[in-house]
Every structure is written in C-alpha cells, then in structure tokens.
Design a protein around this motif. Sequence first.
Motif, PDB file in Angstrom:
ATOM      1  N   PRO A 243       0.827  -1.211   0.000  1.00 43.47           N
ATOM      2  CA  PRO A 243       0.000   0.000   0.000  1.00 43.47           C
ATOM      3  C   PRO A 243       0.861   1.261   0.000  1.00 43.47           C
ATOM      4  O   PRO A 243       1.911   1.310   0.615  1.00 43.47           O
ATOM      5  CB  PRO A 243      -0.802  -0.112   1.302  1.00 43.47           C
ATOM      6  CG  PRO A 243      -0.150  -1.198   2.090  1.00 43.47           C
ATOM      7  CD  PRO A 243       0.608  -2.063   1.158  1.00 43.47           C
ATOM      8  N   GLY A 244       0.398   2.255  -0.740  1.00 39.83           N
ATOM      9  CA  GLY A 244       1.168   3.503  -0.846  1.00 39.83           C
ATOM     10  C   GLY A 244       2.176   3.438  -1.982  1.00 39.83           C
ATOM     11  O   GLY A 244       2.659   4.460  -2.468  1.00 39.83           O
ATOM     12  N   LEU A 245       2.503   2.220  -2.441  1.00 40.30           N
ATOM     13  CA  LEU A 245       3.461   2.069  -3.543  1.00 40.30           C
ATOM     14  C   LEU A 245       2.756   1.626  -4.820  1.00 40.30           C
ATOM     15  O   LEU A 245       3.081   2.074  -5.911  1.00 40.30           O
ATOM     16  CB  LEU A 245       4.550   1.060  -3.168  1.00 40.30           C
ATOM     17  CG  LEU A 245       5.404   1.444  -1.943  1.00 40.30           C
ATOM     18  CD1 LEU A 245       6.360   0.308  -1.570  1.00 40.30           C
ATOM     19  CD2 LEU A 245       6.204   2.717  -2.232  1.00 40.30           C
ATOM     20  N   ILE A 246       1.802   0.726  -4.671  1.00 40.60           N
ATOM     21  CA  ILE A 246       1.002   0.281  -5.830  1.00 40.60           C
ATOM     22  C   ILE A 246      -0.336  -0.242  -5.283  1.00 40.60           C
ATOM     23  O   ILE A 246      -0.361  -0.834  -4.196  1.00 40.60           O
ATOM     24  CB  ILE A 246       1.743  -0.816  -6.648  1.00 40.60           C
ATOM     25  CG1 ILE A 246       0.975  -1.178  -7.928  1.00 40.60           C
ATOM     26  CG2 ILE A 246       1.991  -2.068  -5.822  1.00 40.60           C
ATOM     27  CD1 ILE A 246       1.767  -2.065  -8.891  1.00 40.60           C
TER      28      ILE A 246
ATOM     29  N   SER B  65      10.904  -3.234  -8.729  1.00 38.60           N
ATOM     30  CA  SER B  65      11.061  -1.961  -8.013  1.00 38.60           C
ATOM     31  C   SER B  65      10.764  -2.098  -6.517  1.00 38.60           C
ATOM     32  O   SER B  65      10.981  -1.158  -5.758  1.00 38.60           O
ATOM     33  CB  SER B  65      10.114  -0.923  -8.613  1.00 38.60           C
ATOM     34  OG  SER B  65       8.775  -1.319  -8.358  1.00 38.60           O
ATOM     35  N   GLY B  66      10.216  -3.248  -6.108  1.00 39.17           N
ATOM     36  CA  GLY B  66       9.898  -3.428  -4.684  1.00 39.17           C
ATOM     37  C   GLY B  66       8.540  -2.846  -4.306  1.00 39.17           C
ATOM     38  O   GLY B  66       8.210  -2.772  -3.121  1.00 39.17           O
ATOM     39  N   HIS B  67       7.744  -2.438  -5.295  1.00 42.52           N
ATOM     40  CA  HIS B  67       6.395  -1.949  -4.982  1.00 42.52           C
ATOM     41  C   HIS B  67       5.447  -3.122  -4.683  1.00 42.52           C
ATOM     42  O   HIS B  67       4.434  -2.967  -4.029  1.00 42.52           O
ATOM     43  CB  HIS B  67       5.850  -1.121  -6.147  1.00 42.52           C
ATOM     44  CG  HIS B  67       6.582   0.189  -6.294  1.00 42.52           C
ATOM     45  ND1 HIS B  67       6.225   1.149  -7.186  1.00 42.52           N
ATOM     46  CD2 HIS B  67       7.665   0.674  -5.657  1.00 42.52           C
ATOM     47  CE1 HIS B  67       7.054   2.180  -7.092  1.00 42.52           C
ATOM     48  NE2 HIS B  67       7.935   1.904  -6.165  1.00 42.52           N
ATOM     49  N   ALA B  68       5.816  -4.269  -5.214  1.00 42.33           N
ATOM     50  CA  ALA B  68       5.065  -5.496  -4.934  1.00 42.33           C
ATOM     51  C   ALA B  68       6.088  -6.593  -4.668  1.00 42.33           C
ATOM     52  O   ALA B  68       7.279  -6.421  -4.942  1.00 42.33           O
ATOM     53  CB  ALA B  68       4.187  -5.861  -6.125  1.00 42.33           C
ATOM     54  N   ALA B  69       5.631  -7.709  -4.131  1.00 39.98           N
ATOM     55  CA  ALA B  69       6.557  -8.814  -3.838  1.00 39.98           C
ATOM     56  C   ALA B  69       5.765 -10.095  -3.714  1.00 39.98           C
ATOM     57  O   ALA B  69       4.543 -10.058  -3.548  1.00 39.98           O
ATOM     58  CB  ALA B  69       7.293  -8.536  -2.528  1.00 39.98           C
TER      59      ALA B  69
END
Length: 480
Positions: free
Chosen positions: A213-216, A258-262
């Motif tokens: 959350p906050g990233l994607i 990018s580390g927005h999800a994992a």
Amino acid sequence: MSQRRTKQSYRPKRSADRPRAVALSVLEQVEQGGAFANLVLPKALRAEQQSNSKFSFRDSAFTSELVYGTLRQRGYLDTVLARYCSRPLSQLDPTVLEILRLGAYQLLFMRVPDHAAVAESVDLAREATSDGPARMVNAVLRSITRATEQEIDEVFDHITGHIERIAAKTSHPQWVAQSFADALTAHGRQPSDLERVLQANNKAPAVNLVARPGLISRDELLDESREILEGDPYPGNLTPYSVFLDGGDPAALPSIRSGHAAAQDQGSQLAAILLATAPLEGSDERWLDLCAGPGGKTALLASLAPKGTTVVANEINPKRARLVERSTQALDNVDVVVGDGRHFAAGYLFDRVLVDAPCSGLGSLRRRPESRWRHHSHDLDELLPLQRDLFQAGIRATRPGGVIAWVTCTPQVEETLDQVDMALSGGEVELIDARALSTGVTPDAINSDSGSGIAPYTVQLWPDVHNSDAMFIALLRKVR
Ligand SMILES: C[S@@+](CC[C@H](N)C(=O)[O-])C[C@H]1O[C@@H](n2cnc3c(N)ncnc32)[C@H](O)[C@@H]1O
C-alpha cells in the motif's frame, strides 16, 4: 488407479529421456546431498536448456512436476514400493530407490502411459547403474502396473494405527501428522479434518503477491500482471493487498523489480496488517521487527506505517539482513540492524513489535516439498527456548500500552498457544482479540470453530481453508 497391464519387455539399450534424467540428478542432489529443490532445479533446467536446444518449455514443466511430485509423495510412494519390492527399501542403492520413486510417481500420480513410465525408468536404471538393478526396477514397476486401484488402497488400509495410516496416505512423517492432529484440536478444528489439511500440504500453491500500500494498488498490480504474464491473475481472499498469479514468472513484473510489490503469502500479509492496525493509545512512531529476514513483513509494515513512523528491522544473520534492505528498497522509513534479538536494546521502547521467530515451518510444507523429510520432532528442543527468549526480548522492547505480535509459520501447539500462554503467565502482557480484529481486515471468516483457552482470541490459518500457509498470529498488549 485403474487395472493396469503392460506388455513391455526388454528393449535394446538407448539413452534415458532427458527430463527424467535431469529429474533424477536433482533428486539425488536433494535426497543424498541435502540440497534444496527450489535452488538446484532451476539451475539444472537452465543448464539443460543451454546445452540441449531440443529441451522445450514442456520438458521443463514435466521435469519440475517429476521432481516436486516425487519429493512431496515420497512417503506414499515408499509405502507402495515397500509392498511390491522383495527387499527392504533401506537396503537398496539410493539411486535405484530414487528411480523407483520417480517411476512409481508417474504410474500413480501422472497421466504417463504405463509402458512409458516403466520403460523410461528401466533406461534410467541401466544408464545410472547396471542391468541387474534395471531388471529389478522393471519387475517392481511392472507389478505396480498390474495392481488394481483397490489393491493399492489396501496397502494403506492394512496399516493399523490411525495416525500412521493417514501419515502414509498423505505422505507425511508420522510425527508431523500427529503434530497437525494435536494442532487441529487445540485450535478448534475437528480431528476428522486431519486428512484434508495434510492433503492440502501436497498441493503446490499459486504464486501469491502483495501490492504494497502507498506504492502500488491491488488493481494496478492486477492490471500489470494481466498485461505482462500469462493466465488470469485474481485478487486474494484474505487481505486487501493480495493477488494470485495464474502462471508466468513474477520477476518479469516491473513492480516486483522496483519493490512496490513482492511475492508474499497472504497469511504473512495478514500478520503484518493485524499488528499495524491493532488499536493503540498514545504515540505510534516506533515499530520494531525483531526477526526480520528476509524482510517480507518488514516491508508491508513499513508501507502500512503512518507518516513519520520508523520501522527498525533487526536480523541476526548479516546475509538475511541484506535481503531485508533489498526488500525494503522502495521505502525510506526502515532501519536495518544486525544483531541477536535476544539481547536487542535500542535505548528506547517501541509502540508496535513483531516477533516472527524462527520456527519449525510446518505451516509452509506446500512450498518446500523436501522439508517435511528433513525436520525432526527434536528440532523443538533448540527452537522452543530460543522462541521463548525472543518473545521475552520483544516484550521488553515494547512500551507500556504497546502491541506485540507473536507470529509463527506453524500450527504446532508448543510454538503457538503454549508460547503465548507462557508469555501471559509473566503478567506483563494481556491478550488482544486478534480474531475479532481480523474481521475488520479480511472478508473471509477466519475460524468458525473456537477451540478452548486462549485459542478463540488468536488467528490460526490453514492451507485447506484459507488458501494460505498455516500461520499463527497472536496479539498482546503490554500492561506494565
Ligand atoms: C521466520 S523468519 C522471519 C521472516 C520475516 N519476518 C519475513 O516475513 O520475511 C525468522 C528470522 O529470524 C532470524 N533469527 C534467528 N535467530 C535470531 C535471533 N536470535 N535474533 C534475531 N533474528 C533471529 C532468522 O535468521 C530468520 O531470518
């Protein structure tokens, strides 16, 4: 299994089929060399693809199924093989035993024609050993092809003890089956659910992603996955950030890079969300993840944290601490420190503390097919005191009124309810109703049965019910 007949006889020598040969070499490394299948298999597949232009995508998929399936079903296969082999399996050459397991797996679990499964196994045995063992492989596998489904079932029906029989049928060591049986009862499920939950450990889980959350947003992650990967990704049922893939390599997604999800099991997501959203009075600026590596929960905590909050991520193993840095690369509110959590001291106290202690990992058997054969019940002798010390260190690091989450990836009673009971007996903490809190987070009811003692106030997830690892989550508040 249907009535089987094979007219296969000895054929001239020919080289073994490549997927089966690659599978055998991986199984030997795993079973005899202690390697991890999820590390050696991709390497072996890459090497084969580079040296053999005919090795197709389908060959890779077939090889993976052979390796993971044979490892998962090892207990089942050995029970059947022991019935049809004239010598005890322990006396067989380890490579020959591996070939027999591979062959039996194809006969009993795959749609490989009997004659192909037997002939290819005989070729493998000839190539890897000599004519004698190859003849034995032929004889044993052919007798399995002649067995009816009922005769195979009877091999298991003749096992006298209830737990022993379910363990063999579901391919688990007996002590693991017993431990799940105890956990089911303690966490409020029916003893009759045992076979179902153990069978769920034999199903490979779909790749589970978290949209941080906050990233994607989850919708953005779903759109990106639909665009780039095959299949039809779908939202998970347990948290608002969970996405399941329907195929394809998640590493191909820009948001993963990018580390927005994992990749993260939705049970792990729920653990971080419950800690982050538990009611708290007073300051809420300092969060601690005491056992952070490789950092999946740290990253979700940090992306859920209110502005101005710092998450300190402690990890004893420097290599795993670097993984925490990598998994939180897109976030600027994480401090990674290396140290033994049992002696953690920051010079100040924390508002929220996660203790995701090292555990037996029996809750994630779906992901690590060989692991059930490597653990031992005596592993707990070392784990339990370490868990106790880490739990106490987590409580010491929390300010009065602050919240502590005790999380394990196992339902084992000694590591879950017993550890929480012990922490409560110290009088410094009280239990928060994590199950009630979870109803505000997840659309799915967590547990319909209640259990006794503290169990109704904790969250125990199960692979057969929640489509997640068997995570345990307890929330506590420090009272003094
Ligand atoms: C279950 S894992 C944590 C998983 C992590 N929370 C995540 O979601 O990615 C437990 C971690 O504790 C670490 N650990 C083991 N003993 C420790 C200790 N004494 N102090 C701190 N960390 C420790 C292990 O190296 C391992 O990385």
